[in-house]
Design an enzyme around this catalytic site. Structure first.
Site, PDB file in Angstrom:
ATOM      1  N   ALA A 156       0.833  -1.208   0.000  1.00  0.00           N
ATOM      2  CA  ALA A 156       0.000   0.000   0.000  1.00  0.00           C
ATOM      3  C   ALA A 156       0.867   1.257   0.000  1.00  0.00           C
ATOM      4  CB  ALA A 156      -0.937  -0.015   1.208  1.00  0.00           C
ATOM      5  N   ARG A 159     -12.355 -18.597   4.504  1.00  0.00           N
ATOM      6  CA  ARG A 159     -11.465 -18.896   5.621  1.00  0.00           C
ATOM      7  C   ARG A 159     -12.180 -19.017   6.956  1.00  0.00           C
ATOM      8  NH1 ARG A 159      -6.569 -14.807   3.850  1.00  0.00           N
ATOM      9  NH2 ARG A 159      -5.916 -16.138   2.148  1.00  0.00           N
ATOM     10  N   HIS A 186      -4.215 -14.163  11.264  1.00  0.00           N
ATOM     11  CA  HIS A 186      -3.533 -13.922  10.004  1.00  0.00           C
ATOM     12  C   HIS A 186      -3.689 -12.494   9.486  1.00  0.00           C
ATOM     13  CE1 HIS A 186      -2.044 -14.860   6.037  1.00  0.00           C
ATOM     14  NE2 HIS A 186      -3.147 -14.427   5.490  1.00  0.00           N
TER      15      HIS A 186
HETATM   16  C1  LIG Z   1       2.066 -15.052   5.835  1.00  0.00           C
HETATM   17  C2  LIG Z   1       1.092 -14.184   5.107  1.00  0.00           C
HETATM   18  C3  LIG Z   1       0.751 -14.482   3.797  1.00  0.00           C
HETATM   19  C4  LIG Z   1      -0.156 -13.685   3.101  1.00  0.00           C
HETATM   20  N1  LIG Z   1      -0.490 -14.011   1.816  1.00  0.00           N
HETATM   21  C5  LIG Z   1      -1.365 -13.237   1.153  1.00  0.00           C
HETATM   22  C6  LIG Z   1      -1.716 -13.538  -0.191  1.00  0.00           C
HETATM   23  O1  LIG Z   1      -1.239 -14.503  -0.777  1.00  0.00           O
HETATM   24  N2  LIG Z   1      -2.595 -12.736  -0.817  1.00  0.00           N
HETATM   25  C7  LIG Z   1      -3.154 -11.645  -0.218  1.00  0.00           C
HETATM   26  O2  LIG Z   1      -3.933 -10.956  -0.845  1.00  0.00           O
HETATM   27  N3  LIG Z   1      -2.813 -11.323   1.051  1.00  0.00           N
HETATM   28  C8  LIG Z   1      -1.941 -12.083   1.747  1.00  0.00           C
HETATM   29  N4  LIG Z   1      -1.611 -11.753   3.027  1.00  0.00           N
HETATM   30  C9  LIG Z   1      -2.056 -10.466   3.577  1.00  0.00           C
HETATM   31  C10 LIG Z   1      -1.181  -9.343   3.025  1.00  0.00           C
HETATM   32  O3  LIG Z   1       0.143  -9.788   2.936  1.00  0.00           O
HETATM   33  C11 LIG Z   1      -1.211  -8.084   3.873  1.00  0.00           C
HETATM   34  O4  LIG Z   1      -2.506  -7.751   4.221  1.00  0.00           O
HETATM   35  C12 LIG Z   1      -0.611  -6.921   3.098  1.00  0.00           C
HETATM   36  O5  LIG Z   1       0.646  -7.278   2.590  1.00  0.00           O
HETATM   37  C13 LIG Z   1      -0.491  -5.675   3.944  1.00  0.00           C
HETATM   38  O6  LIG Z   1       0.158  -4.690   3.189  1.00  0.00           O
HETATM   39  P1  LIG Z   1       0.301  -3.214   3.723  1.00  0.00           P
HETATM   40  O7  LIG Z   1       1.051  -2.465   2.685  1.00  0.00           O
HETATM   41  O8  LIG Z   1      -1.012  -2.696   4.143  1.00  0.00           O
HETATM   42  O9  LIG Z   1       1.188  -3.341   5.063  1.00  0.00           O
HETATM   43  P2  LIG Z   1       2.610  -4.021   5.352  1.00  0.00           P
HETATM   44  O10 LIG Z   1       3.152  -4.792   4.234  1.00  0.00           O
HETATM   45  O11 LIG Z   1       2.446  -4.693   6.680  1.00  0.00           O
HETATM   46  O12 LIG Z   1       3.576  -2.788   5.536  1.00  0.00           O
HETATM   47  C14 LIG Z   1       3.537  -1.964   6.670  1.00  0.00           C
HETATM   48  C15 LIG Z   1       4.611  -0.912   6.523  1.00  0.00           C
HETATM   49  O13 LIG Z   1       4.407   0.076   7.522  1.00  0.00           O
HETATM   50  C16 LIG Z   1       5.625   0.348   8.186  1.00  0.00           C
HETATM   51  N5  LIG Z   1       5.293   0.768   9.549  1.00  0.00           N
HETATM   52  C17 LIG Z   1       4.364   0.240  10.385  1.00  0.00           C
HETATM   53  N6  LIG Z   1       4.322   0.945  11.528  1.00  0.00           N
HETATM   54  C18 LIG Z   1       5.233   1.919  11.411  1.00  0.00           C
HETATM   55  C19 LIG Z   1       5.648   2.964  12.268  1.00  0.00           C
HETATM   56  N7  LIG Z   1       5.116   3.166  13.459  1.00  0.00           N
HETATM   57  N8  LIG Z   1       6.634   3.781  11.816  1.00  0.00           N
HETATM   58  C20 LIG Z   1       7.203   3.609  10.602  1.00  0.00           C
HETATM   59  N9  LIG Z   1       6.835   2.651   9.746  1.00  0.00           N
HETATM   60  C21 LIG Z   1       5.853   1.822  10.154  1.00  0.00           C
HETATM   61  C22 LIG Z   1       6.425  -0.926   8.098  1.00  0.00           C
HETATM   62  O14 LIG Z   1       7.784  -0.641   8.235  1.00  0.00           O
HETATM   63  C23 LIG Z   1       6.038  -1.395   6.698  1.00  0.00           C
HETATM   64  O15 LIG Z   1       6.863  -0.751   5.758  1.00  0.00           O
HETATM   65  C24 LIG Z   1      -0.728 -12.554   3.740  1.00  0.00           C
HETATM   66  C25 LIG Z   1      -0.396 -12.263   5.048  1.00  0.00           C
HETATM   67  C26 LIG Z   1       0.493 -13.081   5.742  1.00  0.00           C
HETATM   68  C27 LIG Z   1       0.760 -12.785   7.182  1.00  0.00           C
END
Ligand SMILES: Cc1cc2nc3c(=O)[nH]c(=O)nc-3n(C[C@H](O)[C@H](O)[C@H](O)COP(=O)(O)OP(=O)(O)OC[C@H]3O[C@@H](n4cnc5c(N)ncnc54)[C@H](O)[C@@H]3O)c2cc1C
Length: 672
Positions: free
Chosen positions: A71, A358, A433
């Site tokens: 994101a 799920r 998860h």
């Molecule tokens: C093992 C596993 C497998 C998965 N497989 C799938 C899949 O196959 N398909 C699917 O659709 N979804 C899957 N998911 C879900 C999906 O991976 C996540 O929902 C998604 O990647 C979240 O992306 P995001 O960019 O919102 O956050 P994240 O990738 O969690 O990134 C968070 C970011 O915020 C930063 N951050 C957080 N707090 C702070 C702070 N206080 N200060 C500075 N930086 C901060 C971190 O450093 C990081 O860069 C899976 C989840 C898991 C756990």
């Protein structure tokens, strides 16, 4: 069904209120940005209506994006390319270590490459139904609509999606659907997508539009004259507290599943950024909606700190079963004949079989184990495991084909358990998860604090009470590449906002509060580590706010969490100092935020005396044990406002937003 112009005003119809006395009631809210008109035109119209910022003005606007997962990384790349001044923050040593890299199974898109009846509307319908009719239909339709663009974008970046023999992109199926719409890169889809976003972002770093701040932890939002104007971050290497000011702040900080201590999330995933914003006034929506994934490697003992996911894609070809007879549970599964096996998902849900969503697969696994038919070693006095068996798939497709499709997942299983899944069935059990709850945002992804936008798993998302597999990556990239860049410009069209100086009282207040909190953690000097509090919290949450929740259990959990919180503030021990790398200090801040969040999750779960998706209240089930919703009382988003710490007598304030469906009819879910 109605035309969308009438307000249903269900939000005030709630009859039962188990959480009475734990919260105060605020005004009902509406999503003021919610579009009307035919659902297929809503996003197109909104993009056109949103004001533009001309390229010369973009260079004068400062955008802070916290988070570099799918994101945040996608948003930073896109906003940088558009010409804004972007500051990107993450706590890892590299943006590409964000938790998104762990995603295995795939990403959904309504491309209909398989010609099996898929369409934008079907993806929309499956997602709303999968979420048990607790999401906003306009948001979900938009997600389905932009899903196809995501795949094109990623292919253009060079993401190596799996291809069929003829060279076309391949698809597989995930739970809760009857079509194949999941694009994948073996079992490393998140990694490949994140590399795509990261490279696009690095290109902008090279071009000078994006500035990177790694190993920086955001610890406070700066709110000036009711607008988000920056953040306070701690340089995790030097300990320096830094002030960063901007015209707008985006949180893309991921989910808070680690509130349960044991989860499949990366060890570092936490709620601090979102919780600090919540304490500054941002509403937290549906915090109790948690996703428990059915196919994880079972807990093996008391000293574990992490759980491992076996991708849902395995349910495409693997068959889930337990012995029919308890006496067989200790036997080698290969010695149990076909007639003594219970393929319970195929039996109970003949239409969807092993591909039920799920929440349903998880609950049925728990039911089997509760009946005493679980398999694997005893943990305490309980066997936590069911079989996921590939014997049929290997016989049908051959070992080589199974290896090509799932090889790295099989290797991972073998390395962790010491068992060979090609020879005997895997053992799996549900684990925390993903969270569907998160900061409340309007259709434009803006929180109730103007200038604070929230994307990806950190917002309360488009998934209602249960997310379908492969839809989180879709949402993260939809938000980052396509939605946020189009909505944030309407806000920025009023900028640049008046400059804020570092000695503005609101900035000083934010910085001082961070410094005082750190000093407080270091000065308690008690006897317990932050980790021990985290573990105890996790036990409470799993026991009482996990796969099944009850009124008595949730009340008990709230009492236990409050005791734990009081103990934390009197007996915490943080080693080391504030002016250097200090993981013990980092952990303390994250754990106490988890404790406060856990309390709110239990109050939210107590208030919602219905079962929907991942939120299963023991008091609300059908005769055959399925989740029973009460749309007349609970078809709303619960948006909670911070009302002060309960240790000081504070109570959260509940605002309700009606969920209104015009393009889809609300029905009781069935996968039978
Ligand atoms: C093992 C596993 C497998 C998965 N497989 C799938 C899949 O196959 N398909 C699917 O659709 N979804 C899957 N998911 C879900 C999906 O991976 C996540 O929902 C998604 O990647 C979240 O992306 P995001 O960019 O919102 O956050 P994240 O990738 O969690 O990134 C968070 C970011 O915020 C930063 N951050 C957080 N707090 C702070 C702070 N206080 N200060 C500075 N930086 C901060 C971190 O450093 C990081 O860069 C899976 C989840 C898991 C756990």
């Amino acid at each position: 069904m109605h035309d969308g112009t009438q307000a249903l005003n269900q939000a005030s119809n709630q009859l039962s209120d188990d959480a009475h006395g734990y919260y105060t009631r605020g005004e009902n809210i509406i999503d003021a940005k919610a579009p009307v008109g035919p659902i297929k035109d809503r996003w197109t119209n909104r993009k056109f209506e949103n004001r533009l910022v001309n390229p010369a003005n973009r260079r004068k606007l400062d955008v802070i994006i916290v988070g570099t997962g799918l994101a945040g990384g996608a948003a930073a790349a896109t906003m940088g390319e558009a010409g804004y001044n972007v500051k990107s923050f993450c706590y890892q040593d590299s943006p590409r270590r964000a938790h998104s890299i762990a995603a295995q199974g795939g990403i959904n898109a309504a491309k209909n490459y398989k010609e099996d009846g898929d369409s934008t509307f079907r993806l929309f319908y499956d997602t709303v139904k999968g979420g048990d009719y607790r999401s906003r239909e306009s948001n979900v339709y938009r997600l389905a609509e932009v899903s196809a663009n995501i795949i094109d974008q990623c292919v253009a970046q060079g993401v190596p999606f799996a291809r069929e023999y003829g060279g076309l992109l391949d698809n597989r199926s995930f739970g809760g659907v009857q079509v194949s719409r999941t694009f994948y890169a073996r079992g490393q889809t998140g990694q490949q997508l994140l590399l795509g976003a990261y490279q696009a972002m690095e290109r902008q770093v090279g071009a000078g539009t994006v500035q990177e701040f790694t190993r920086h932890e955001m610890l406070e939002v700066i709110v000036v004259d009711d607008r988000a104007r920056g953040i306070i971050a701690r340089n995790m290497v030097t300990g320096e507290i830094e002030t960063h000011l901007a015209d707008v702040v985006v949180l893309a900080t991921g989910g808070y599943g680690n509130v349960f201590f044991l989860s499949t999330n990366a060890m570092g995933s936490n709620v601090t950024a979102a919780w600090r914003a919540h304490r500054k006034g941002a509403y937290m929506a549906n915090p109790c909606y948690t996703q428990i994934h059915p196919t994880c490697i079972p807990v093996s003992g008391e000293h574990q700190s992490k759980l491992t996911l076996m991708s849902e894609s395995l349910r495409n070809d693997g068959r889930i079963w337990v012995p029919k007879n308890r006496e067989d549970c200790e036997k080698d599964p290969r010695d149990i004949p076909e007639e003594d096996r219970d393929y319970y998902l195929e039996r109970i849900y003949p239409s969807f079989g092993n591909l039920v969503p799920r929440d349903i697969a998880s609950r049925q696994a728990k039911n089997m184990c509760d009946e005493g038919r679980g398999v694997g070693p005893l943990v305490g006095d309980f066997r936590r495991g069911v079989y996921l068996d590939f014997a049929d798939a290997i016989a049908r497709m051959g070992k080589k084909a199974v290896e090509t499709k799932y090889g790295n997942l099989f290797d991972m299983y073998a390395r962790i358990t010491g068992e060979d899944p090609y020879e005997s069935p895997m053992r799996i059990y549900p684990a925390v998860h993903y969270v569907m709850g998160g900061l409340w945002v309007d259709y434009d992804l803006q929180s109730n604090i103007p200038g604070l936008f929230v994307t990806g798993e950190a917002n309360f998302s488009d998934h209602g009470a249960n997310r379908l597999g492969a839809s989180a990556l879709m949402q993260g990239l939809a938000d980052g590449y396509f939605v946020l860049p189009n909505t944030i410009r309407d806000y920025l069209a009023d900028g640049p906002f008046e400059k804020v100086s570092e000695d503005h009282p609101a900035v000083v207040e934010a910085r001082t509060s961070v410094e005082e909190r750190i000093t407080r953690f270091l000065s308690i000097n008690g006897t317990r580590s932050a980790d021990s509090y985290h573990k105890e919290l996790g036990h409470i949450m799993w026991e009482y706010c996990g796969m099944e929740r009850s009124e008595d259990g949730l009340r008990k959990a709230i009492d236990l969490i409050r005791e734990l919180k009081a103990d934390f503030w009197s007996n915490l021990k943080v080693l080391g100092t504030a002016d250097s790398l200090n993981q013990s200090l980092e952990k303390a801040g994250r754990v106490v935020d988890f404790i406060e969040l856990g309390e709110l999750m239990c109050i939210d779960a107590l208030n919602r005396r219905e079962s929907c998706g991942g939120h299963f209240r023991a008091e609300s089930q059908t005769e055959d044990g399925e989740a029973l919703r009460h749309d007349d009382e609970f078809a709303y988003v619960a948006a909670w406002e911070w009302g002060g710490d309960s240790l000081d007598g504070g109570q959260p304030v509940l605002h309700k937003e009606d969920l209104i469906y015009t393009a889809i009819e609300m029905k009781q879910r069935s996968y039978k």
